[in-house]
Design a protein around this motif. Structure first.
Motif, PDB file in Angstrom:
ATOM      1  N   VAL A   1       0.832  -1.205   0.000  1.00  0.00           N
ATOM      2  CA  VAL A   1       0.000   0.000   0.000  1.00  0.00           C
ATOM      3  C   VAL A   1       0.866   1.254   0.000  1.00  0.00           C
ATOM      4  O   VAL A   1       2.076   1.194   0.260  1.00  0.00           O
ATOM      5  N   GLY A   2       0.215   2.380  -0.254  1.00  0.00           N
ATOM      6  CA  GLY A   2       0.904   3.661  -0.252  1.00  0.00           C
ATOM      7  C   GLY A   2       0.228   4.654   0.675  1.00  0.00           C
ATOM      8  O   GLY A   2      -0.982   4.588   0.917  1.00  0.00           O
ATOM      9  N   VAL A   3       1.049   5.578   1.184  1.00  0.00           N
ATOM     10  CA  VAL A   3       0.566   6.694   2.005  1.00  0.00           C
ATOM     11  C   VAL A   3       1.247   7.948   1.473  1.00  0.00           C
ATOM     12  O   VAL A   3       2.440   7.923   1.147  1.00  0.00           O
TER      13      VAL A   3
ATOM     14  N   PHE B   1      -6.797   6.927   4.021  1.00  0.00           N
ATOM     15  CA  PHE B   1      -5.615   7.596   3.458  1.00  0.00           C
ATOM     16  C   PHE B   1      -4.526   6.608   3.051  1.00  0.00           C
ATOM     17  O   PHE B   1      -3.361   6.977   2.873  1.00  0.00           O
ATOM     18  N   VAL B   2      -4.961   5.368   2.898  1.00  0.00           N
ATOM     19  CA  VAL B   2      -4.052   4.304   2.462  1.00  0.00           C
ATOM     20  C   VAL B   2      -4.568   3.826   1.106  1.00  0.00           C
ATOM     21  O   VAL B   2      -5.749   3.542   0.943  1.00  0.00           O
ATOM     22  N   VAL B   3      -3.674   3.764   0.119  1.00  0.00           N
ATOM     23  CA  VAL B   3      -4.083   3.370  -1.232  1.00  0.00           C
ATOM     24  C   VAL B   3      -3.388   2.064  -1.585  1.00  0.00           C
ATOM     25  O   VAL B   3      -2.234   1.837  -1.214  1.00  0.00           O
ATOM     26  N   LYS B   4      -4.105   1.232  -2.310  1.00  0.00           N
ATOM     27  CA  LYS B   4      -3.499  -0.042  -2.722  1.00  0.00           C
ATOM     28  C   LYS B   4      -2.554   0.213  -3.898  1.00  0.00           C
ATOM     29  O   LYS B   4      -2.888   0.954  -4.819  1.00  0.00           O
ATOM     30  N   ILE B   5      -1.384  -0.384  -3.846  1.00  0.00           N
ATOM     31  CA  ILE B   5      -0.463  -0.309  -4.989  1.00  0.00           C
ATOM     32  C   ILE B   5      -0.876  -1.415  -5.960  1.00  0.00           C
ATOM     33  O   ILE B   5      -0.874  -2.593  -5.600  1.00  0.00           O
TER      34      ILE B   5
ATOM     35  N   ALA C   1       6.386  -1.883  -9.264  1.00  0.00           N
ATOM     36  CA  ALA C   1       7.351  -2.214  -8.208  1.00  0.00           C
ATOM     37  C   ALA C   1       7.192  -1.200  -7.075  1.00  0.00           C
ATOM     38  O   ALA C   1       6.951  -0.017  -7.340  1.00  0.00           O
ATOM     39  N   PRO C   2       7.331  -1.630  -5.829  1.00  0.00           N
ATOM     40  CA  PRO C   2       7.073  -0.703  -4.714  1.00  0.00           C
ATOM     41  C   PRO C   2       7.952   0.544  -4.740  1.00  0.00           C
ATOM     42  O   PRO C   2       7.475   1.645  -4.455  1.00  0.00           O
ATOM     43  N   GLU C   3       9.219   0.391  -5.102  1.00  0.00           N
ATOM     44  CA  GLU C   3      10.104   1.576  -5.117  1.00  0.00           C
ATOM     45  C   GLU C   3       9.723   2.522  -6.256  1.00  0.00           C
ATOM     46  O   GLU C   3       9.898   3.732  -6.165  1.00  0.00           O
ATOM     47  N   GLN C   4       9.190   1.951  -7.338  1.00  0.00           N
ATOM     48  CA  GLN C   4       8.712   2.755  -8.466  1.00  0.00           C
ATOM     49  C   GLN C   4       7.450   3.517  -8.103  1.00  0.00           C
ATOM     50  O   GLN C   4       7.202   4.619  -8.591  1.00  0.00           O
ATOM     51  N   ALA C   5       6.642   2.894  -7.261  1.00  0.00           N
ATOM     52  CA  ALA C   5       5.352   3.509  -6.905  1.00  0.00           C
ATOM     53  C   ALA C   5       5.536   4.712  -5.995  1.00  0.00           C
ATOM     54  O   ALA C   5       4.727   5.653  -6.020  1.00  0.00           O
ATOM     55  N   ALA C   6       6.612   4.697  -5.186  1.00  0.00           N
ATOM     56  CA  ALA C   6       6.753   5.732  -4.155  1.00  0.00           C
ATOM     57  C   ALA C   6       6.611   7.158  -4.718  1.00  0.00           C
ATOM     58  O   ALA C   6       5.791   7.943  -4.217  1.00  0.00           O
TER      59      ALA C   6
END
Ligand SMILES: NC(=O)C1=CN([C@@H]2O[C@H](COP(=O)(O)OP(=O)(O)OC[C@H]3O[C@@H](n4cnc5c(N)ncnc54)[C@H](OP(=O)(O)O)[C@@H]3O)[C@@H](O)[C@H]2O)C=CC1
Ligand SMILES: O=C/C=C/c1ccc(O)c(O)c1
Ligand SMILES: [Zn+2]
Ligand SMILES: [Zn+2]
Length: 368
Positions: free
Chosen positions: A92-94, A146-150, A155-160
């Motif tokens: 997930v992302g914040v 306020f949490v979004v699904k990736i 890739a997690p580092e790409q999503a940041a």
């Protein structure tokens, strides 16, 4: 003794203690997991120029100790009993905002970033009176809204970087009706936000001109990012030749700068969208906007809905952010390099792969 979920958790983050902005390990507690809370074990966190503005108190409202970081990707390790959006194990992302009033007009219109009671992910106070702390830390506890699904395929580092830089350019293009193919856009300032601007605008089918303070990024902008044209802002002849040519400019410059050279580049009805956080008055004479019915406007990150949208947009269009991954021990060097415009184009801290409790390492990004 209650269950683990009913206890506060001890977390180590990297905090600034004063306006030097220097980060060092800091131990604090995060709240007990509430009914709608998601506990996120941080994997990666991007470094935004706003982290410098906040850590160095450029806006005069910084409170210390402050753990910055608002481009956070992590794994859900625990959820409260009323959480429906996320499950343990999700990536997930914040982003920048972790709370809002849910009652005002912006909240009801799902543009909660414009809520006057927004709660920032750090340098703010949560509803329980505790300071909020950001993503340069082992763990965050965040309300599920306020949490979004990736999405799969990122890739997690790409999503940041998409959680702030990406949505910050996507939101105004959508909101101001600037998504049609064939539009001619300018990206002023080719940094973390700007490089996502080039990529998103190109993916929308725009003709994209980078407007930069130097020639240093010309080849990269044209060859790697796919820009169609490149202007150096101090090149008067090239700027004059480009007058009256752009439908919009996304202005990401983080320091005071003149408006008029850029207003001149806009066509009739063109829009200058200010994104940079600048604490000094900007100026222009009124005919610069009247004679061309031009608009100067601004935009602030994007909504949670738009954040989910831009993540999927990047998957669908095959867009990636251009990042330099570093360990936490390198974060102060990374901040210094970002401030002197020496990164292509976003640092992302490998938080889970770092020993966050260790003292900093001065030499290189590969170290702890
Ligand atoms: N409105 C919003 O919601 C958001 C606002 N921001 C703000 O946007 C601004 C840009 O953020 P970000 O992209 O992370 O920043 P970066 O530092 O990554 O990029 C800024 C770019 O601006 C140009 N620039 C011109 N003058 C300067 C200068 N004196 N110092 C540094 N850069 C300069 C550089 O591009 P070049 O080399 O091409 O000239 C640089 O790469 C910041 O003020 C940040 O706080 C960030 C995210 C969200
Ligand atoms: O990087 C995201 C935050 C941007 C921001 C925009 C405006 C403002 O006043 C801030 O304090 C931060
Ligand atoms: Zn940001
Ligand atoms: Zn509200």
């Amino acid at each position: 003794m209650g269950s683990l979920a009913q206890q506060e958790k001890t977390v180590v983050g990297w905090a600034a203690r004063d306006a030097s902005g220097h980060l060092s390990p800091y131990t604090y507690t995060v709240r007990k997991t509430g009914p709608e809370d998601v506990v996120v074990k941080v994997m990666y966190c991007g470094i935004c120029h706003t982290d410098i503005h906040q850590a160095k108190n450029h806006l005069g409202a910084s409170k210390y100790p402050m753990v910055p970081g608002h481009e956070v990707v992590g794994e859900v390790v625990e959820v409260g009993p009323e959480v429906t959006k996320h499950r343990v194990g999700d990536v997930v992302g914040v982003g920048v905002i972790v709370g809002c009033c849910r009652e005002c007009r912006p909240c009801k219109a799902n543009v909660e970033q414009y809520c006057n009671k927004r709660i920032w992910s750090y340098n703010d106070v949560y509803t329980d009176g505790r300071p909020t702390q950001g993503g340069f830390a082992s763990t965050m506890v965040v309300d599920q809204k306020f949490v979004v699904k990736i999405p799969a395929g990122l890739a997690p580092e790409q999503a940041a970087p998409l959680l702030c830089a990406g949505v910050t350019v996507y939101s105004p293009l959508k909101h101001f009706g600037l998504t049609a193919p064939g539009l001619r856009g300018g990206i002023l300032g080719l940094g973390g936000v700007g490089h996502m601007g080039v990529k998103v605008a190109k993916a929308m089918g725009h003709h994209v001109t980078v407007i930069s303070s130097s020639n240093k990024k010309r080849a990269e902008a044209m060859d790697d990012l796919g820009a169609d044209a490149y202007l150096v802002s101090s090149d008067g002849d090239a700027m004059a030749a480009a007058a009256d040519s752009l439908d919009y400019i996304i202005d990401t410059v983080p320091v005071h700068h003149p408006m008029e050279p850029y207003l001149s580049l806009l066509k009739l009805d063109g829009k200058l969208v200010l994104l940079g956080v600048i604490g000094e008055p900007l100026s222009f004479v009124s005919p610069m906007v009247m004679l061309g019915r031009k608009s100067i406007t601004g935009s602030f990150i994007g909504s949670m809905d738009e954040t989910a949208e831009v993540l999927q947009f990047c998957v669908d269009k095959g867009l990636t952010s251009q990042i330099e991954v570093v360990k936490m021990g390198y974060v102060n060097q990374a901040l210094e390099r970002l401030e002197r415009n020496d990164v292509r184009y976003r640092f992302v801290v490998d938080v889970a792969g770092s020993n966050v409790e260790a003292a900093e390492v001065e030499t290189n990004g590969a170290a702890a």
